[in-house]
Design a protein around this motif. Sequence first.
Motif, PDB file in Angstrom:
ATOM      1  N   ILE A  86       0.845  -1.191   0.000  1.00  0.00           N
ATOM      2  CA  ILE A  86       0.000   0.000   0.000  1.00  0.00           C
ATOM      3  C   ILE A  86       0.877   1.235   0.000  1.00  0.00           C
ATOM      4  N   GLY A  87       0.223   2.387  -0.216  1.00  0.00           N
ATOM      5  CA  GLY A  87       0.941   3.664  -0.180  1.00  0.00           C
ATOM      6  C   GLY A  87       1.988   3.758  -1.268  1.00  0.00           C
ATOM      7  N   LYS A  88       3.094   4.358  -0.920  1.00  0.00           N
ATOM      8  CA  LYS A  88       4.152   4.538  -1.906  1.00  0.00           C
ATOM      9  C   LYS A  88       4.800   3.209  -2.291  1.00  0.00           C
ATOM     10  N   ASN A  89       4.668   2.197  -1.426  1.00  0.00           N
ATOM     11  CA  ASN A  89       5.234   0.890  -1.751  1.00  0.00           C
ATOM     12  C   ASN A  89       4.446   0.198  -2.856  1.00  0.00           C
ATOM     13  N   ALA A  90       3.220   0.665  -3.091  1.00  0.00           N
ATOM     14  CA  ALA A  90       2.409   0.071  -4.158  1.00  0.00           C
ATOM     15  C   ALA A  90       2.481   0.879  -5.443  1.00  0.00           C
ATOM     16  N   GLU A  91       3.298   1.932  -5.483  1.00  0.00           N
ATOM     17  CA  GLU A  91       3.433   2.725  -6.696  1.00  0.00           C
ATOM     18  C   GLU A  91       4.200   1.926  -7.745  1.00  0.00           C
ATOM     19  N   VAL A  92       3.644   1.882  -8.952  1.00  0.00           N
ATOM     20  CA  VAL A  92       4.174   1.036 -10.012  1.00  0.00           C
ATOM     21  C   VAL A  92       4.727   1.901 -11.135  1.00  0.00           C
ATOM     22  N   GLU A  93       5.846   1.506 -11.657  1.00  0.00           N
ATOM     23  CA  GLU A  93       6.432   2.125 -12.840  1.00  0.00           C
ATOM     24  C   GLU A  93       6.357   1.134 -13.994  1.00  0.00           C
ATOM     25  N   TYR A  94       5.864   1.635 -15.152  1.00  0.00           N
ATOM     26  CA  TYR A  94       5.731   0.793 -16.336  1.00  0.00           C
ATOM     27  C   TYR A  94       6.770   1.211 -17.376  1.00  0.00           C
ATOM     28  N   ASN A  95       7.327   0.222 -18.042  1.00  0.00           N
ATOM     29  CA  ASN A  95       8.292   0.473 -19.102  1.00  0.00           C
ATOM     30  C   ASN A  95       8.066  -0.531 -20.225  1.00  0.00           C
ATOM     31  N   LYS A 109       6.417  -6.111 -25.055  1.00  0.00           N
ATOM     32  CA  LYS A 109       6.306  -6.459 -23.648  1.00  0.00           C
ATOM     33  C   LYS A 109       6.358  -5.201 -22.784  1.00  0.00           C
ATOM     34  N   VAL A 110       5.536  -5.242 -21.720  1.00  0.00           N
ATOM     35  CA  VAL A 110       5.498  -4.141 -20.748  1.00  0.00           C
ATOM     36  C   VAL A 110       5.985  -4.685 -19.419  1.00  0.00           C
ATOM     37  N   GLU A 111       6.883  -3.977 -18.797  1.00  0.00           N
ATOM     38  CA  GLU A 111       7.472  -4.377 -17.527  1.00  0.00           C
ATOM     39  C   GLU A 111       6.958  -3.465 -16.423  1.00  0.00           C
ATOM     40  N   ALA A 112       6.507  -4.058 -15.306  1.00  0.00           N
ATOM     41  CA  ALA A 112       6.017  -3.313 -14.144  1.00  0.00           C
ATOM     42  C   ALA A 112       6.964  -3.531 -12.981  1.00  0.00           C
ATOM     43  N   SER A 113       7.360  -2.446 -12.330  1.00  0.00           N
ATOM     44  CA  SER A 113       8.269  -2.521 -11.183  1.00  0.00           C
ATOM     45  C   SER A 113       7.883  -1.447 -10.189  1.00  0.00           C
ATOM     46  N   ASN A 114       8.406  -1.600  -8.971  1.00  0.00           N
ATOM     47  CA  ASN A 114       8.119  -0.622  -7.923  1.00  0.00           C
ATOM     48  C   ASN A 114       9.017   0.595  -8.065  1.00  0.00           C
ATOM     49  N   ALA A 115       8.420   1.743  -7.714  1.00  0.00           N
ATOM     50  CA  ALA A 115       9.201   2.977  -7.779  1.00  0.00           C
ATOM     51  C   ALA A 115      10.103   3.131  -6.572  1.00  0.00           C
ATOM     52  N   HIS A 116       9.678   2.607  -5.399  1.00  0.00           N
ATOM     53  CA  HIS A 116      10.460   2.748  -4.162  1.00  0.00           C
ATOM     54  C   HIS A 116      10.820   1.349  -3.676  1.00  0.00           C
ATOM     55  N   LEU A 117      12.065   0.993  -3.819  1.00  0.00           N
ATOM     56  CA  LEU A 117      12.533  -0.339  -3.458  1.00  0.00           C
ATOM     57  C   LEU A 117      13.064  -0.347  -2.039  1.00  0.00           C
ATOM     58  N   PHE A 158      12.119  -7.684  -8.537  1.00  0.00           N
ATOM     59  CA  PHE A 158      10.884  -7.095  -8.027  1.00  0.00           C
ATOM     60  C   PHE A 158      10.119  -6.476  -9.185  1.00  0.00           C
ATOM     61  N   LYS A 159       9.745  -7.264 -10.145  1.00  0.00           N
ATOM     62  CA  LYS A 159       9.037  -6.768 -11.310  1.00  0.00           C
ATOM     63  C   LYS A 159       8.324  -7.924 -11.985  1.00  0.00           C
ATOM     64  N   ASP A 160       7.419  -7.563 -12.886  1.00  0.00           N
ATOM     65  CA  ASP A 160       6.682  -8.565 -13.636  1.00  0.00           C
ATOM     66  C   ASP A 160       6.547  -8.063 -15.073  1.00  0.00           C
ATOM     67  N   THR A 161       6.321  -8.981 -15.994  1.00  0.00           N
ATOM     68  CA  THR A 161       6.274  -8.638 -17.421  1.00  0.00           C
ATOM     69  C   THR A 161       5.006  -9.210 -18.029  1.00  0.00           C
ATOM     70  N   ALA A 162       4.381  -8.403 -18.897  1.00  0.00           N
ATOM     71  CA  ALA A 162       3.192  -8.840 -19.635  1.00  0.00           C
ATOM     72  C   ALA A 162       3.385  -8.523 -21.105  1.00  0.00           C
ATOM     73  N   THR A 163       2.776  -9.316 -21.960  1.00  0.00           N
ATOM     74  CA  THR A 163       2.862  -9.122 -23.414  1.00  0.00           C
ATOM     75  C   THR A 163       1.601  -8.420 -23.907  1.00  0.00           C
ATOM     76  N   VAL A 164       1.791  -7.385 -24.712  1.00  0.00           N
ATOM     77  CA  VAL A 164       0.693  -6.585 -25.242  1.00  0.00           C
ATOM     78  C   VAL A 164       0.757  -6.618 -26.760  1.00  0.00           C
ATOM     79  N   LYS A 165      -0.386  -6.819 -27.375  1.00  0.00           N
ATOM     80  CA  LYS A 165      -0.485  -6.793 -28.833  1.00  0.00           C
ATOM     81  C   LYS A 165      -1.482  -5.726 -29.230  1.00  0.00           C
ATOM     82  N   ILE A 166      -1.085  -4.859 -30.149  1.00  0.00           N
ATOM     83  CA  ILE A 166      -1.917  -3.755 -30.618  1.00  0.00           C
ATOM     84  C   ILE A 166      -2.157  -3.926 -32.110  1.00  0.00           C
TER      85      ILE A 166
END
Length: 787
Positions: A290-299, A339-347, A357-365
């Motif tokens: 929760i809080g800032k620990n749940a802030e996600v950065e996408y790349n 592919k889109v990578e999600a990671s935390n902003a504050h480690l 500390f990240k996860d990856t998903a595949t996106v097709k457009i």
Amino acid sequence: MLRRNCLLLFLCFLFEQSSCAPFQSRPGQEWPHSQTGPLAAGRNGGSRGFQRVKRGWVWNQFFVLEEYMGSDPQYVGKLHTDLDNGESGVKYTLSGDGAGTIFTIDQITGDIHALRSLDREEKPYYTLRAQAVDIETNRPLEPESEFVIKVQDINDNEPKFLEGPYTASVPEMSPVGTYVMKVTATDADDPTYGNSARVVYSILHGQPYFSVDAKTGVIRTALPNMDREMKELYQVLIQAKDMGGQLGGLAGTTTINITLSDVNDNPPRFSKSEPLYNSVGRIKAHDLDIGKNAEVEYNIVPGDGGAMFDITTNEHNQEGIIMLKKPLDYETKKAYTFKVEASNAHLDPRFHNFGPFKDTATVKINILDVDEPPVFSKPSYAMDVYEDTPQGTIIGAVTAQDLDAGNSPVRYSIDWKSDLDSFFDIDPVRGTISTNELLDRESIAQHNISVVATKVNNPVLTSRVAVTVHVLDINEFPPELAMPYETFVCESAKVGQVIQVISARDQDLPQAGQTFSFKSPQEGVKTKNFTIRDFGNNTAGVVTLRGGFKRRSQEIYHLPVVIEDGGLQTLSSTGTLTIRVCGCDTDGSLLTCSAEAIFLPVGLSTGALIAILVLIVVLYVGVRRQKKKETLMTSKEDIRDNVIHYDDEGGGEEDTHAFDMGTLRNPKVIKENMFRRDVKPELGLCPRRPVASQNSADISNFISLRLQEHDGDTSAPPYDSLATYAYEGEGSVAESLSSIESVKGETEEDYDYLNEWGPRFKTLAGIFGERSEMPQWSWFVILVFMV
């Protein structure tokens, strides 16, 4: 010492030990006096072996138990003086805190009792004063003495937590023994007596997660790796017990709500059922923190879509928003997968080293096809054309095409708002741009037009492109002198002296700076006075070829200058410099360039100048007297004494028969062929010469005839004018009475020589002033007087 005695006295009172007799006030015994007095005698009056030094009493404190529940008044103690021999001759009195209400004394025996139960927490002690007086005379036997009755504490108050319930927070995954908070319970009992106020802490509820220190009340974690995601809130019950925690002690409790604060111990996770996107949209990774620990950065992982798409985080719901970086073209590529990578902003350094500390998903457009406007091959076009290019010359072309699957033909046109004067034309099919008029760089050096491309199968879809046409300069204007120079040469000029620096200008626009050259018309032919020297920096100098210039010999010289430009087709022009010969001082500064000054030699004395002036005046007067006398009104400009007033305003603007001033002159000098300037004369019509009456006596007939002629003259202007009637007749026996011919051999012009020669006298006076020490105004007066 006093505290120790009081404590011993209290113990003796509780246990009624006989060994405490010296410290206990019992019936038949005295309370001890001060160190200065002896102990009082007992009932037997026997001596204890001490001798009184000074009479008097000083009382120490008494003790009384709080919360006494007996049926009889609680005995406190006894007052006694050594003057009391038991014969009832002494009376005791009591005053001070609670005297008579809380405490009472037997006036004969001195016994003190408490009338009611006392509370130490309400009032811990009472200060009273005792007095022994003669029972008959009421005279004090001893000085008044003060003593204290202290309320002895019992354990009647439990410990209390004044600030509960409490809230606290501790990070999740904290190690065992991590400090949480400190609680404190207070006990109203006397902390200096017994164990009534000695508090011991214990935990009743909250184990095995937390523990409490029995003495300090500090709460710490007792279980390692408590996970907030498993359980976030804990309720802990703390007990505080007095009497050192022994059986029979009183206890109080409080509640502490302890929350596990979040640490970043969970990476964001994409849902395994993340759908594919048909268009640019959103994606979200879930984080259990929760809080800032749940802030996600996408790349976006570098690869297929990295150059076309970008992704940002929505701060409110932590969604990833996919955006376009470049326009999409269905005809080029119909789908993108990345592919889109999600990671935390504050480690948290305690956890992120354990693994990624990240996860990856595949996106097709998938790209959808839409009908688009034509696309130009360039974002803008630039074209060059020389001025005066013939009409219809092609200067360039634009190209646009339909990139859709239909590949529609394209037609071109020029937006009329960008080319109001129609300087250019465009081929609607090929897109070639040509000139429609002659271009002039000096008028417009750059044209900005807009070309429109339209799809044939969908005319609504159009696109525009900017076309800049630069008009190039051609060498069409010859150079010329930069300004009209006022050049002079000193009479004392030396050979080879530069007397003037000249430059040139050109209306043409040079490609890389203007270049001019200067020379004399016949280069190589040596002139005898001046020449032109080209300095090579677009300037030139006028150089003297000789010295000894004299104004008396020649005042003005004309020097031609040939100027050439540096264009591809060289153009030239010839300018003329006017050089005046002037007088200068020794340092070359200009003094005068006056033409009159050259007639007077330098160095003449004042007497010689006066003699020359007198000679000039005498010769002038003699010549004028030898002039032949002219007839009246020969001068066309002088009509003095010849204007006859005729009071007639004419008919205003509608009067077409106005008068002509020329008629008032002598009929012998009237001009021939005088026509009206505002009326075209008819053919064969010529002005009539007025016929003057030969009868000198009949002047009125002459005027009447003149009036009739002017009234009927169509050549006269249709506005008011002045007609002359200067007819004197043909002579008189008595001759003329006018002063015009009063002097033989002179005409009217003889009286105007001063007006005519006055300015010349002023000039001569100025010259004389320069050649002598006398001021110019004095010379002018002398000349006029002499004339």
